[in-house]
Design a protein around this motif. Structure first.
Motif, PDB file in Angstrom:
ATOM      1  N   ARG A  34      26.291 -56.896  25.468  1.00 28.28           N
ATOM      2  CA  ARG A  34      25.071 -57.410  26.101  1.00 28.28           C
ATOM      3  C   ARG A  34      23.964 -56.401  25.902  1.00 28.28           C
ATOM      4  O   ARG A  34      24.061 -55.262  26.349  1.00 28.28           O
ATOM      5  CB  ARG A  34      25.309 -57.655  27.582  1.00 28.28           C
ATOM      6  CG  ARG A  34      24.099 -58.233  28.279  1.00 28.28           C
ATOM      7  CD  ARG A  34      24.500 -58.846  29.603  1.00 28.28           C
ATOM      8  NE  ARG A  34      23.364 -59.346  30.340  1.00 28.28           N
ATOM      9  CZ  ARG A  34      22.731 -60.479  30.065  1.00 28.28           C
ATOM     10  NH1 ARG A  34      23.132 -61.227  29.063  1.00 28.28           N
ATOM     11  NH2 ARG A  34      21.709 -60.866  30.794  1.00 28.28           N
TER      12      ARG A  34
ATOM     13  N   GLU B 175      33.469 -60.771  30.421  1.00 29.14           N
ATOM     14  CA  GLU B 175      32.355 -60.815  31.359  1.00 29.14           C
ATOM     15  C   GLU B 175      32.741 -60.225  32.714  1.00 29.14           C
ATOM     16  O   GLU B 175      31.913 -59.624  33.383  1.00 29.14           O
ATOM     17  CB  GLU B 175      31.845 -62.266  31.541  1.00 29.14           C
ATOM     18  CG  GLU B 175      31.271 -62.873  30.283  1.00 29.14           C
ATOM     19  CD  GLU B 175      30.065 -62.134  29.731  1.00 29.14           C
ATOM     20  OE1 GLU B 175      29.404 -61.399  30.487  1.00 29.14           O
ATOM     21  OE2 GLU B 175      29.801 -62.264  28.524  1.00 29.14           O
TER      22      GLU B 175
ATOM     23  N   ARG C  74      26.912 -65.811  27.841  1.00 33.40           N
ATOM     24  CA  ARG C  74      25.694 -65.371  28.524  1.00 33.40           C
ATOM     25  C   ARG C  74      24.574 -65.161  27.509  1.00 33.40           C
ATOM     26  O   ARG C  74      24.781 -64.496  26.501  1.00 33.40           O
ATOM     27  CB  ARG C  74      25.944 -64.053  29.242  1.00 33.40           C
ATOM     28  CG  ARG C  74      26.971 -64.166  30.335  1.00 33.40           C
ATOM     29  CD  ARG C  74      27.242 -62.827  30.924  1.00 33.40           C
ATOM     30  NE  ARG C  74      26.263 -62.580  31.979  1.00 33.40           N
ATOM     31  CZ  ARG C  74      26.144 -61.424  32.605  1.00 33.40           C
ATOM     32  NH1 ARG C  74      26.887 -60.403  32.259  1.00 33.40           N
ATOM     33  NH2 ARG C  74      25.265 -61.274  33.561  1.00 33.40           N
TER      34      ARG C  74
END
Length: 118
Positions: free
Chosen positions: A34, A115, A82
């Motif tokens: 991320r 996640e 995401r």
């Protein structure tokens, strides 16, 4: 629903492998990174890349494994992934013989685990 974009260059794949998280399942390995930096505060779409080494087989089985991973990613990542995250799906020797439903379950579990570890 997030839109999928592709990872194209080697440095993008290496950044995910070096800085990201990883989860292995019988049918695939998922790497995720991320990147909190977005240009002008806008949210980057999630991006995905696919790879298969020679351990999977010659060119034809590797291409087939990548096609299977693309199909699974197109089904799972728009709802479970995401935005702003780069994902790399790595084919394993079991990718080709694994039933499609189990491959879907493998990716869903891997996304959940990656996640959760954040």
């Amino acid at each position: 629903m997030p839109q999928l974009e592709g990872l194209k260059t080697r440095p993008e794949f290496l950044r995910v492998a070096g800085k990201g998280r990883k989860w292995a399942m019988p049918g695939l390995v998922l790497q995720a990174y991320r990147d909190p930096s977005g240009r002008d505060g806008e949210q980057r779409p999630l991006r995905v890349g696919f790879t298969a080494s020679r351990k999977v087989g010659s060119a034809v089985p590797r291409n087939r494994a990548r096609r299977r991973l693309r199909a699974v990613a197109a089904e799972v990542l728009p709802r479970s992934g995401r935005p702003g995250t780069d994902y790399v799906l790595i084919a394993r020797a079991g990718t080709l013989g694994r039933p499609y439903a189990k491959l879907l379950a493998d990716l869903e579990t891997a996304v959940e685990k990656v996640e959760r570890r954040r």
